[in-house]
Write a protein that holds these residues in place. Structure first.
Motif, PDB file in Angstrom:
ATOM      1  N   LEU B 176       0.836  -1.203   0.000  1.00  0.00           N
ATOM      2  CA  LEU B 176       0.000   0.000   0.000  1.00  0.00           C
ATOM      3  C   LEU B 176       0.868   1.250   0.000  1.00  0.00           C
ATOM      4  O   LEU B 176       0.575   2.235  -0.668  1.00  0.00           O
ATOM      5  CB  LEU B 176      -0.883   0.022   1.248  1.00  0.00           C
ATOM      6  N   TRP B 180       0.829   2.303  -3.800  1.00  0.00           N
ATOM      7  CA  TRP B 180      -0.260   3.294  -3.846  1.00  0.00           C
ATOM      8  C   TRP B 180       0.056   4.574  -3.080  1.00  0.00           C
ATOM      9  O   TRP B 180      -0.689   5.519  -3.129  1.00  0.00           O
ATOM     10  CB  TRP B 180      -1.551   2.668  -3.292  1.00  0.00           C
ATOM     11  N   TYR B 182      -0.218   4.980   0.067  1.00  0.00           N
ATOM     12  CA  TYR B 182      -1.190   5.190   1.150  1.00  0.00           C
ATOM     13  C   TYR B 182      -0.556   4.796   2.469  1.00  0.00           C
ATOM     14  O   TYR B 182       0.094   3.772   2.570  1.00  0.00           O
ATOM     15  CB  TYR B 182      -2.439   4.320   0.921  1.00  0.00           C
ATOM     16  N   ASP B 185      -4.248   1.736   6.844  1.00  0.00           N
ATOM     17  CA  ASP B 185      -4.626   0.365   6.550  1.00  0.00           C
ATOM     18  C   ASP B 185      -6.099   0.298   6.208  1.00  0.00           C
ATOM     19  O   ASP B 185      -6.942   0.605   7.031  1.00  0.00           O
ATOM     20  CB  ASP B 185      -4.362  -0.526   7.776  1.00  0.00           C
ATOM     21  N   PRO B 186      -6.415  -0.111   4.994  1.00  0.00           N
ATOM     22  CA  PRO B 186      -7.829  -0.296   4.677  1.00  0.00           C
ATOM     23  C   PRO B 186      -8.389  -1.454   5.498  1.00  0.00           C
ATOM     24  O   PRO B 186      -7.645  -2.337   5.923  1.00  0.00           O
ATOM     25  CB  PRO B 186      -7.812  -0.660   3.196  1.00  0.00           C
ATOM     26  N   GLN B 187      -9.697  -1.415   5.733  1.00  0.00           N
ATOM     27  CA  GLN B 187     -10.306  -2.461   6.543  1.00  0.00           C
ATOM     28  C   GLN B 187     -10.586  -3.715   5.716  1.00  0.00           C
ATOM     29  O   GLN B 187     -10.779  -4.780   6.259  1.00  0.00           O
ATOM     30  CB  GLN B 187     -11.629  -1.962   7.145  1.00  0.00           C
ATOM     31  N   THR B 188     -10.610  -3.535   4.412  1.00  0.00           N
ATOM     32  CA  THR B 188     -10.994  -4.681   3.572  1.00  0.00           C
ATOM     33  C   THR B 188      -9.774  -5.314   2.914  1.00  0.00           C
ATOM     34  O   THR B 188      -8.652  -4.840   3.050  1.00  0.00           O
ATOM     35  CB  THR B 188     -11.985  -4.242   2.491  1.00  0.00           C
ATOM     36  N   VAL B 190      -8.552  -5.292   0.091  1.00  0.00           N
ATOM     37  CA  VAL B 190      -8.381  -4.660  -1.215  1.00  0.00           C
ATOM     38  C   VAL B 190      -7.077  -5.055  -1.908  1.00  0.00           C
ATOM     39  O   VAL B 190      -7.050  -5.266  -3.124  1.00  0.00           O
ATOM     40  CB  VAL B 190      -8.546  -3.129  -1.071  1.00  0.00           C
ATOM     41  N   VAL B 193      -7.236  -8.520  -3.527  1.00  0.00           N
ATOM     42  CA  VAL B 193      -7.932  -8.540  -4.808  1.00  0.00           C
ATOM     43  C   VAL B 193      -6.975  -8.201  -5.945  1.00  0.00           C
ATOM     44  O   VAL B 193      -6.954  -8.865  -6.987  1.00  0.00           O
ATOM     45  CB  VAL B 193      -9.124  -7.562  -4.796  1.00  0.00           C
ATOM     46  N   HIS B 194      -6.147  -7.198  -5.732  1.00  0.00           N
ATOM     47  CA  HIS B 194      -5.191  -6.814  -6.768  1.00  0.00           C
ATOM     48  C   HIS B 194      -4.157  -7.915  -6.992  1.00  0.00           C
ATOM     49  O   HIS B 194      -3.756  -8.181  -8.124  1.00  0.00           O
ATOM     50  CB  HIS B 194      -4.509  -5.497  -6.400  1.00  0.00           C
ATOM     51  N   SER B 196      -4.612 -11.062  -6.528  1.00  0.00           N
ATOM     52  CA  SER B 196      -5.208 -12.203  -7.223  1.00  0.00           C
ATOM     53  C   SER B 196      -5.354 -11.911  -8.715  1.00  0.00           C
ATOM     54  O   SER B 196      -5.203 -12.797  -9.546  1.00  0.00           O
ATOM     55  CB  SER B 196      -6.532 -12.604  -6.564  1.00  0.00           C
ATOM     56  N   ARG B 197      -5.589 -10.639  -9.048  1.00  0.00           N
ATOM     57  CA  ARG B 197      -5.621 -10.296 -10.474  1.00  0.00           C
ATOM     58  C   ARG B 197      -4.253 -10.475 -11.121  1.00  0.00           C
ATOM     59  O   ARG B 197      -4.134 -10.978 -12.239  1.00  0.00           O
ATOM     60  CB  ARG B 197      -6.026  -8.830 -10.649  1.00  0.00           C
TER      61      ARG B 197
END
Lengths: 482, 223
Positions: B176, B180, B182, B185-188, B190, B193-194, B196-197
């Motif tokens: 992150l 990014w 950032y 820490d996002p809670q999800t 996220v 997902v990236h 796995s893509r």
């Protein structure tokens, strides 16, 4: 104002009226004296007396007996509507016989031999001989009151002019005082607004005059000093707790982690240990968020706000969450306009928007819709809106959910600390932006949904250009990617 | 790697030392700023882990003295002050990375190893290779077993970060921060997902997976 009118009124009565009263007393006494002379000694004595007194000049007389007239007044200056005089000792229709005379008479001017009109005042009474009931004559005793009346007019004018002046002065000073007062009250209001926004270092200015407002300022400042001390103590305590609690929590997590790592991958208790480590991590995150909100609310980072174009920031967020939305079975769309300028902190702005997007993803059911947009509102302010068609938040709860640890999901089945919206609210507040929750996307399948908007205050246009250039310098990585 | 930890919290320092030693590093401890400076000057370390608040000599001060001497040892700064402005201050003083307390050990390990590698002379390469996977940083192309792989700009940076740290764990927080930029820490999930893509593009059609998930820590790109 009222007091000065009362004072002038008192002055008027004290001078003019008492002068006239004195005249009336003299007249009454003389009238009575001549009445009794008439009754006892007859008209000849009165006639002689009136003749003598007329010549001496002080009084004005008109004496009529049968068809004979004496006195320095040529005729009875009396009219039908002249006032009746009420003497205390008279009874019945006797009263009607006395009349007050206020008239104008003419006198030869000694200098230019013309006639001068002068005001007089007198009482006209009936005359009887002995104990007779038949009225055989009448006598008017009067005085010249020209001087007194002129004084009265003068006094009256003086009073009116003084009243006008004092009224004007009163209005003027009232205006000045109230303007000064309201400007100082305005200052207090500004102070209160500033304090509320987190500028705890502001103080009311004092003029040390010792007046009520100055005292109020002193007390306000004392109070603010006290609050400031308390806040600092609290923040210090908070930081200490953060320091003291984070360390053992971190150690706890590290122990759990290393114990889990030491185990073989197929050992089922490793999962338990990892889960426990995650819980410790969750605790640490919550703690972190609490501290973060506290710091934001104290306005510590306001000076870090810079004018920037929010588009790249929001594009990044959209790019970050678009796949996550897709995975959650939500359709995601972004409508991010160009040419907006905000005074913002990139990190905080990202965090706020990311929190809201995550909320939307978390609560919108499969097949739903999430939108992120940047646009101008009706007043031309920039607003960032996150829309979904999830369950929404009832209008009555929209304010409450912005508070810390408030969660609508009472059963707390969804993961979360109840700090997300509180953090967004604190970030919006730091940016002097409004954070508003409203109705989201409504369609046949879902209820209202939720809209979360952050509305930023306008940035002066003058600096837009400079900043757009500055922004390119800040974000070279964006250029590298294209 | 030979690592010096300058930290006054001896309990925490002990855990970190134990963990780093288990990961195969040689670790020395210093409990205050003066001692830390002395030890950093005396021996040639591959990386320094420096607490910001130290008795006798402040962490940032120590770092400044070292840098003024021309010492380029990579430094990871630790602090209880987690705000971004403190981070900026730390990096400006010459730190190579910044980790806010509370940190997890895996995070610390990943970061220490990442900065330790950065001092490698081959850090400024234009080509990265992990097994059959090749990345051309100038042409911005990725190939595996001779096959071209098309990546989105962000996926490219994600893979670049993983390849630069090949064989090492890269945590979600590190991704992150580095991909990014950032610092929260996002809670999800996220990042997952990236990943796995990305995995779908670089691993899916090939026999051996390169991108591994390290439970409780993050990801590792490894043959």
């Amino acid at each position: 104002m009222g007091s000065s009118l009362v004072l002038f009124g008192f002055f008027y009565f004290g001078t003019v009226k008492s002068e006239l009263n004195r005249v009336d007393q003299n007249i009454t006494a003389e009238l009575k004296e001549l009445e009794s002379l008439y009754a006892e000694e007859g008209p000849i004595a009165v006639e002689r007396e009136v003749f003598l007194r007329s010549a001496s000049g002080e009084g004005l007389y008109y004496f009529q007996h049968l068809n004979k007239f004496t006195g320095n007044l040529a005729q009875l200056p009396i009219s039908e509507d002249s006032m009746q005089v009420r003497f205390g000792f008279l009874r019945g229709n006797e009263r009607d016989l006395y009349r007050r005379v206020e008239a104008i008479y003419s006198i030869a001017d000694e200098e230019d031999s013309g006639l001068r009109d002068r005001r007089m005042r007198g009482i006209l009474g009936p005359l009887r001989i002995g104990d007779n009931t038949e009225i055989s004559g009448q006598l008017l005793v009067g005085r010249d009151v020209e001087v007194a009346m002129r004084n009265a007019v003068r006094v009256k004018n003086t009073i009116l002019i003084s009243a006008a002046i004092s009224l004007a002065l009163g209005l003027l000073s009232g205006f000045l005082v109230s303007r000064r007062f309201s400007s100082r009250v305005e200052e207090f209001n500004r102070l209160a607004t500033d304090i509320r926004k987190g500028h705890l270092d502001r103080r009311a200015s004092r003029n040390h005059s010792g007046d009520e407002l100055d005292l109020l300022a002193e007390h306000l400042n004392d109070m603010l000093d006290h609050i400031d001390r308390l806040m600092k103590a609290m923040r210090y305590a908070g930081d200490s707790i953060a320091h003291d609690l984070r360390s053992p929590l971190t150690r706890l997590r590290t122990r759990l982690e290393s114990a889990a790592v030491d185990m073989k991958d197929d050992d089922p208790s490793a999962n338990v240990l990892f889960a426990a480590a995650d819980d410790a991590g969750e605790l640490l995150k919550t703690f972190d968020s609490v501290l973060r909100i506290a710091r934001l609310e104290a306005g510590e980072r306001r000076e870090l706000l810079k004018e920037l174009d929010p588009k790249p920031i929001l594009d990044d967020i959209a790019e970050l969450y678009e796949p996550a939305c897709e995975d959650a079975g939500l359709s995601f769309s972004a409508h991010i306009e160009k040419d907006h300028v905000l005074a913002a902190d990139r990190g905080l702005l990202s965090q706020a928007v990311s929190n809201l997007v995550e909320n939307a993803i978390k609560y919108t059911p499969h097949g739903g819709e999430v939108q992120l947009s940047l646009e101008h509102d009706k007043m031309g302010r920039s607003q960032i809106i996150i829309l979904d068609n999830g369950p929404g938040i009832p209008a009555t709860e929209r304010q409450r959910v912005k508070e810390r640890f408030v969660r609508l999901d009472e059963s707390r089945t969804k993961k979360g600390s109840g700090l997300g919206l509180a953090l967004v609210d604190a970030i919006a507040d730091l940016h002097r932006a409004e954070f508003i929750l409203g109705d989201g996307i409504s369609n046949a399948q879902s209820k209202n949904g939720l809209s979360a908007s952050i509305i930023f205050p306008r940035v002066r246009k003058r600096r837009q250009k400079e900043d757009a250039q500055g922004d390119d310098v800040i974000q070279p990585s964006a250029a590298l990617l294209d | 790697m030979r690592i010096l930890i300058v930290e006054d919290d001896t309990v925490a320092a002990d855990y970190v030392r134990k963990g780093l030693m288990e990961a195969g590093h040689v670790v020395d401890l210093a409990a205050d700023g003066d001692l830390g400076l002395e030890m950093a000057r005396a021996a040639d370390y591959d990386a320094l882990v420096l607490d910001r608040m130290l008795p006798k000599r402040d962490g940032l001060d120590l770092l400044k003295v070292l840098r003024d001497d021309g010492d380029k040892t990579p430094v990871l700064i630790l602090s209880a002050l987690g705000e971004v402005d403190h981070k900026v201050e730390g990096l400006r003083a010459g730190g190579d990375d910044y980790l806010a307390k509370p940190y997890s050990f895996t995070e610390l390990l990943a970061r220490v190893e990442a900065i330790g590698r950065r001092s490698d002379p081959n850090a400024a390469v234009t080509k990265l290779t992990v097994g059959e996977l090749e990345m051309d940083l100038l042409a911005r192309t990725v190939r595996r077993e001779g096959q071209n792989i098309l990546l989105q700009p962000r996926e490219f940076r994600l893979l670049e970060c993983l390849m630069r740290n090949a064989g090492r764990v890269v945590t979600r927080t590190m991704l992150l921060e580095k991909v990014w930029d950032y610092h929260f820490d996002p809670q999800t999930n996220v990042i997952d997902v990236h990943i796995s893509r990305l995995r779908g593009k670089i691993d899916k059609e090939f026999e051996t997976p390169l991108l591994h998930t390290v439970r409780g820590a993050g990801y590792r790109l490894q043959v």
